[in-house]
Write a protein that holds these residues in place. Structure first.
Motif, PDB file in Angstrom:
ATOM      1  N   LEU A 149      80.076 -31.807 -57.842  1.00 23.96           N
ATOM      2  CA  LEU A 149      80.336 -30.896 -56.723  1.00 23.96           C
ATOM      3  C   LEU A 149      79.520 -31.269 -55.487  1.00 23.96           C
ATOM      4  O   LEU A 149      79.999 -31.199 -54.358  1.00 23.96           O
ATOM      5  N   GLU A 150      78.276 -31.698 -55.701  1.00 20.43           N
ATOM      6  CA  GLU A 150      77.429 -32.113 -54.583  1.00 20.43           C
ATOM      7  C   GLU A 150      78.000 -33.358 -53.903  1.00 20.43           C
ATOM      8  O   GLU A 150      78.085 -33.427 -52.671  1.00 20.43           O
ATOM      9  N   ASP A 151      78.441 -34.341 -54.694  1.00 19.26           N
ATOM     10  CA  ASP A 151      79.036 -35.550 -54.136  1.00 19.26           C
ATOM     11  C   ASP A 151      80.340 -35.235 -53.400  1.00 19.26           C
ATOM     12  O   ASP A 151      80.635 -35.810 -52.354  1.00 19.26           O
ATOM     13  N   PHE A 152      81.108 -34.296 -53.976  1.00 25.33           N
ATOM     14  CA  PHE A 152      82.358 -33.899 -53.325  1.00 25.33           C
ATOM     15  C   PHE A 152      82.078 -33.261 -51.964  1.00 25.33           C
ATOM     16  O   PHE A 152      82.766 -33.534 -50.987  1.00 25.33           O
ATOM     17  N   GLU A 153      81.076 -32.424 -51.887  1.00 25.65           N
ATOM     18  CA  GLU A 153      80.736 -31.766 -50.611  1.00 25.65           C
ATOM     19  C   GLU A 153      80.284 -32.779 -49.574  1.00 25.65           C
ATOM     20  O   GLU A 153      80.619 -32.673 -48.396  1.00 25.65           O
ATOM     21  N   LYS A 154      79.511 -33.790 -49.999  1.00 26.02           N
ATOM     22  CA  LYS A 154      79.089 -34.847 -49.066  1.00 26.02           C
ATOM     23  C   LYS A 154      80.303 -35.597 -48.537  1.00 26.02           C
ATOM     24  O   LYS A 154      80.408 -35.858 -47.334  1.00 26.02           O
ATOM     25  N   ALA A 155      81.209 -35.950 -49.439  1.00 26.52           N
ATOM     26  CA  ALA A 155      82.416 -36.669 -49.021  1.00 26.52           C
ATOM     27  C   ALA A 155      83.286 -35.791 -48.124  1.00 26.52           C
ATOM     28  O   ALA A 155      83.901 -36.286 -47.178  1.00 26.52           O
ATOM     29  N   GLN A 156      83.343 -34.517 -48.412  1.00 25.47           N
ATOM     30  CA  GLN A 156      84.155 -33.585 -47.620  1.00 25.47           C
ATOM     31  C   GLN A 156      83.666 -33.530 -46.182  1.00 25.47           C
ATOM     32  O   GLN A 156      84.464 -33.474 -45.246  1.00 25.47           O
ATOM     33  N   LYS A 157      82.349 -33.566 -45.968  1.00 28.57           N
ATOM     34  CA  LYS A 157      81.800 -33.541 -44.606  1.00 28.57           C
ATOM     35  C   LYS A 157      82.249 -34.762 -43.824  1.00 28.57           C
ATOM     36  O   LYS A 157      82.674 -34.658 -42.671  1.00 28.57           O
ATOM     37  N   HIS A 158      82.189 -35.946 -44.452  1.00 33.59           N
ATOM     38  CA  HIS A 158      82.630 -37.172 -43.778  1.00 33.59           C
ATOM     39  C   HIS A 158      84.129 -37.135 -43.506  1.00 33.59           C
ATOM     40  O   HIS A 158      84.592 -37.573 -42.452  1.00 33.59           O
ATOM     41  N   HIS A 159      84.862 -36.608 -44.470  1.00 35.07           N
ATOM     42  CA  HIS A 159      86.313 -36.513 -44.298  1.00 35.07           C
ATOM     43  C   HIS A 159      86.666 -35.563 -43.155  1.00 35.07           C
ATOM     44  O   HIS A 159      87.577 -35.844 -42.371  1.00 35.07           O
TER      45      HIS A 159
ATOM     46  N   GLN B 216      88.888 -34.822 -37.764  1.00 34.18           N
ATOM     47  CA  GLN B 216      88.784 -34.323 -36.393  1.00 34.18           C
ATOM     48  C   GLN B 216      88.963 -35.460 -35.386  1.00 34.18           C
ATOM     49  O   GLN B 216      89.631 -35.291 -34.362  1.00 34.18           O
ATOM     50  N   LYS B 217      88.390 -36.621 -35.680  1.00 35.27           N
ATOM     51  CA  LYS B 217      88.567 -37.778 -34.791  1.00 35.27           C
ATOM     52  C   LYS B 217      90.028 -38.192 -34.722  1.00 35.27           C
ATOM     53  O   LYS B 217      90.542 -38.510 -33.653  1.00 35.27           O
ATOM     54  N   VAL B 218      90.700 -38.201 -35.880  1.00 30.44           N
ATOM     55  CA  VAL B 218      92.126 -38.558 -35.906  1.00 30.44           C
ATOM     56  C   VAL B 218      92.927 -37.557 -35.096  1.00 30.44           C
ATOM     57  O   VAL B 218      93.802 -37.931 -34.310  1.00 30.44           O
ATOM     58  N   LYS B 219      92.638 -36.277 -35.239  1.00 29.13           N
ATOM     59  CA  LYS B 219      93.351 -35.245 -34.478  1.00 29.13           C
ATOM     60  C   LYS B 219      93.135 -35.450 -32.974  1.00 29.13           C
ATOM     61  O   LYS B 219      94.082 -35.374 -32.189  1.00 29.13           O
ATOM     62  N   ASN B 220      91.892 -35.721 -32.578  1.00 25.27           N
ATOM     63  CA  ASN B 220      91.605 -35.953 -31.153  1.00 25.27           C
ATOM     64  C   ASN B 220      92.342 -37.179 -30.628  1.00 25.27           C
ATOM     65  O   ASN B 220      92.845 -37.178 -29.504  1.00 25.27           O
ATOM     66  N   ARG B 221      92.411 -38.229 -31.440  1.00 31.32           N
ATOM     67  CA  ARG B 221      93.099 -39.453 -31.013  1.00 31.32           C
ATOM     68  C   ARG B 221      94.611 -39.226 -30.873  1.00 31.32           C
ATOM     69  O   ARG B 221      95.228 -39.713 -29.940  1.00 31.32           O
ATOM     70  N   TYR B 222      95.190 -38.497 -31.816  1.00 31.03           N
ATOM     71  CA  TYR B 222      96.626 -38.196 -31.700  1.00 31.03           C
ATOM     72  C   TYR B 222      96.893 -37.284 -30.501  1.00 31.03           C
ATOM     73  O   TYR B 222      97.904 -37.426 -29.828  1.00 31.03           O
ATOM     74  N   ASP B 223      96.005 -36.327 -30.231  1.00 33.06           N
ATOM     75  CA  ASP B 223      96.164 -35.483 -29.043  1.00 33.06           C
ATOM     76  C   ASP B 223      96.121 -36.332 -27.775  1.00 33.06           C
ATOM     77  O   ASP B 223      96.899 -36.122 -26.849  1.00 33.06           O
ATOM     78  N   ALA B 224      95.204 -37.300 -27.724  1.00 31.20           N
ATOM     79  CA  ALA B 224      95.115 -38.184 -26.565  1.00 31.20           C
ATOM     80  C   ALA B 224      96.374 -39.033 -26.445  1.00 31.20           C
ATOM     81  O   ALA B 224      96.912 -39.229 -25.347  1.00 31.20           O
ATOM     82  N   TYR B 225      96.880 -39.546 -27.573  1.00 29.03           N
ATOM     83  CA  TYR B 225      98.094 -40.356 -27.559  1.00 29.03           C
ATOM     84  C   TYR B 225      99.289 -39.551 -27.051  1.00 29.03           C
ATOM     85  O   TYR B 225     100.097 -40.041 -26.270  1.00 29.03           O
ATOM     86  N   ARG B 226      99.387 -38.317 -27.490  1.00 26.02           N
ATOM     87  CA  ARG B 226     100.515 -37.469 -27.084  1.00 26.02           C
ATOM     88  C   ARG B 226     100.307 -36.828 -25.713  1.00 26.02           C
ATOM     89  O   ARG B 226     101.199 -36.174 -25.197  1.00 26.02           O
ATOM     90  N   GLY B 227      99.116 -36.978 -25.154  1.00 26.21           N
ATOM     91  CA  GLY B 227      98.843 -36.415 -23.833  1.00 26.21           C
ATOM     92  C   GLY B 227      98.620 -34.917 -23.864  1.00 26.21           C
ATOM     93  O   GLY B 227      98.866 -34.228 -22.874  1.00 26.21           O
TER      94      GLY B 227
END
Length: 142
Positions: free
Chosen positions: A18-28, A33-44
């Motif tokens: 569970l601890e390892d999963f939570e660490k991975a979840q934070k990175h994910h 969020q970065k992917v969402k921001n990039r798609y928002d920028a792509y779509r204007g």
């Protein structure tokens, strides 16, 4: 007849998972969020709460869309080809000829598989996703 599992789990194994999963979840979450921001920028998409909403002109298409589309046009090859070369480990001329013939056969097989799979048509979404998000995954089912 059911047999009970007699193996003992190490103490704290569940907590460690569970601890390892939570660490991975934070990175994910950060990556998502970065992917969402990039798609928002792509779509204007311009959010009203952002600082850019106060000064950015709405009279032009998004710049990153033009960059990505131009890059895709330059990257995509309508007829993807590859050159297969053998790496013979002997200097025997007969064996070398067999390796060369096998490489030519493999090359023809790969061209056939690419054609049957319509790979040239499928590569655009993978390349686009990679250019926008920085990561793209594809799998050929040959």
């Amino acid at each position: 007849m059911l047999v009970a599992d007699t193996r003992r789990k190490p103490p704290g194994a569940l907590e460690k998972v569970l601890e390892d999963f939570e660490k991975a979840q934070k990175h994910h979450d950060v990556f998502r969020q970065k992917v969402k921001n990039r798609y928002d920028a792509y779509r204007g998409i311009l959010h009203a709460r952002s600082d850019a909403a106060q000064w950015q002109s709405q009279l032009h298409p998004p710049y990153i869309l033009q960059v990505v589309e131009t890059t895709i046009a330059n990257i995509i090859d309508a007829n993807p080809k590859m050159k297969v070369r053998p790496r013979p480990k002997t200097l025997d001329p007969n064996t070398l000829e067999e390796h060369l013939a096998g490489a030519k056969t493999l090359e023809r097989l790969l061209f056939y598989e690419l054609d049957v799979d319509n790979f040239a048509e499928k590569q655009r979404p993978y390349i686009m996703q990679g250019l926008i998000t920085g990561l793209s995954v594809g799998k050929c089912y040959w």
